[in-house]
Design an enzyme around this catalytic site. Sequence first.
Site, PDB file in Angstrom:
ATOM      1  N   THR A 386       8.876  -4.017 -10.267  1.00 18.98           N
ATOM      2  CA  THR A 386       7.519  -3.751 -10.647  1.00 18.98           C
ATOM      3  C   THR A 386       7.237  -4.655 -11.773  1.00 18.98           C
ATOM      4  O   THR A 386       8.178  -4.880 -12.490  1.00 18.98           O
ATOM      5  CB  THR A 386       7.156  -2.380 -10.355  1.00 18.98           C
ATOM      6  OG1 THR A 386       7.254  -2.026  -9.027  1.00 18.98           O
ATOM      7  CG2 THR A 386       5.581  -2.217 -10.847  1.00 18.98           C
ATOM      8  N   LEU A 405       5.296  -6.145  -5.921  1.00 18.94           N
ATOM      9  CA  LEU A 405       5.330  -6.689  -4.794  1.00 18.94           C
ATOM     10  C   LEU A 405       6.325  -5.739  -4.164  1.00 18.94           C
ATOM     11  O   LEU A 405       6.739  -5.886  -3.031  1.00 18.94           O
ATOM     12  CB  LEU A 405       5.997  -7.982  -4.624  1.00 18.94           C
ATOM     13  CG  LEU A 405       5.735  -9.447  -5.189  1.00 18.94           C
ATOM     14  CD1 LEU A 405       6.589 -10.662  -5.513  1.00 18.94           C
ATOM     15  CD2 LEU A 405       4.567  -9.583  -4.218  1.00 18.94           C
TER      16      LEU A 405
HETATM   17  N1  GLY Z   1       6.165  -0.166  -5.189  1.00 23.01           N
HETATM   18  C1  GLY Z   1       6.129   0.619  -6.364  1.00 23.01           C
HETATM   19  C2  GLY Z   1       5.058   1.424  -6.708  1.00 23.01           C
HETATM   20  O1  GLY Z   1       4.034   1.394  -6.118  1.00 23.01           O
HETATM   21  O2  GLY Z   1       5.215   2.713  -7.257  1.00 23.01           O
END
Ligand code: GLY
Length: 575
Positions: A386, A405
């Site tokens: 992230t 993503l």
């Molecule tokens: N996909 C990482 C989060 O939203 O925490």
Amino acid sequence: MKPYKLKYYLLALLLPALLISFVVSPNNQSKEIEFKNGAVVTAHGEASKVGLAILKDGGNAVDAAVAVQFALTVVYPNAGNIGGGGFMVYRSAKGEVNALDFRETAPAAASKDMYLDAQGNVIQNLSIYGHLSAGVPGSVDGMIKAHAKYGKLKWAVLLEPAIQLARKGFKITSMQAREMNKHRSDFIKYNQPGHNYLLKEGDWQEGDLLVQEDLAKTLELIRDKGRAGFYEGITAENIIKEMQFGKGLISREDLKNYKSIWRKPITGQYRGCKVISMPPPSSGGVCLLQLLKMVEPYDLKNMGWNSVKSIQLITEAERRVYADRSAYLGDPDFYKVPVEEMLDKTYLKNRMADFSFEKATPSSMVKPGNFGIPNKGMPKKESEQTTHFSIVDKEGNAVAITTTLNNSYGSHVFVQGSGFLLNDEMDDFSAKPGVPNLYGVTGGEANSIQPGKRMLSSMTPTIVEKDGHLFMVVGTPGGSTIITTVFQTIINVVDYNMGMQQAIDAGRVHFQWLPDVVQYEEIGVDSTTNFQLKQKGYATEVRNGIGRTDAILRTPSGLYQTGADKRGDDNAQGW
Ligand code: GLY
């Protein structure tokens, strides 16, 4: 003992302690860098430069954030995105706060058991790779909403730097070359033959030029047509073609219907500071505030940084917080999240009542707290990939954005003809209660899959205020370690008086209830502390590179001190 012997004796006693303190003290070598008029800290130097140029051209923090979000899509393709989603926390120079949720949603055709086989077992990797793992992207709508409400410069101006970077190319770093080479086989596996700009003959090398012409054209469509440049027309058609090719679920209607949402930030006090963070569907703000409130009654400073006692205290708070997260957090538009109850002072005090410095409380003895709401499951750990950026402008307006993503390069599905990657955010839902995902944790009813629902996130973009002034802008990637990393960065500054870079360089420790193991960066915990923790019943293990925090601290004299995480290619720019 003769005086000279005593000298050697004392030296022999002191030397190990000196060595240990050198290894584990928060990094005293950290060089603090300060700017007067504003700063931008992102995961990539090119994106930070874009943000700074916008600020210097008279743009405000939101203008710069929009430009950075699009620039990261180009220069940081493993997490920067237009095919994913994220959260923004905003504080104006006057103290107005707001939060924007541009998280992806489940397609209308999604269903609770969509990742299960006929026997009801989770089909491995179906929610992580390929077309079926993609949620409806939110980033473009989010940027349009943020700009419409707060932007000062023209929309087209904010897209231009990203378009140029995509068309002319930029030189990749050695870390990026390594990453793209590592993912090469998955780019081939999950895509139809055609042009994927992240693939090349042979291996990528540091300094190679990455040119992305299709992405430049898509960004031009977004520049010229706004929402319709992405959610309709040729970009939408290309997404639909991908879905048809790979049996994905995103439809034209899903794209047309996607809406980012302004939400009221989660706020709370910690040692005289006001903490402003992301509400559900992020678990970040609630869990961060729970942690801060649980440790506030204790004198962390006197316990010492990453001492046995402070690690025990923090671990035990994290144990209880992550147990709560498992049961009660999800999309508030689909599930009544008991935010008030979770942040209640008496509840949090009672939650820590059975904690003792004598020995660890096994996680098997800790359940989610009881508010009279049925507990139907446990949490998921999320992706490590992230990205977060922090921006402050000349007036003192501040933006914290964490965007993703999900997994590194998301679903690995590259939208042919449009030049961008789709997310695999569907994996942040709970595919089946109690079944661990890729990262070893599980989820429950609050976070079950439903059409149009947002999947639970750990992203914790946060702004801290002190004495009515901006104090800190902070956030990080790192899946379930996001919350504990933001927490540690805040206490490093507030309790241990570190500068911004020092607070980020300092070694990190992570714990999340399940698995019942304290994970730590080697630079963060010395062998004596580790030994003593084990004696008290804590299982521990080394974990490399927890989080990549990018943050800004306002000093008492009003300068902006930047912190860019050296665990990545992160970079700070300012003026
Ligand atoms: N996909 C990482 C989060 O939203 O925490």
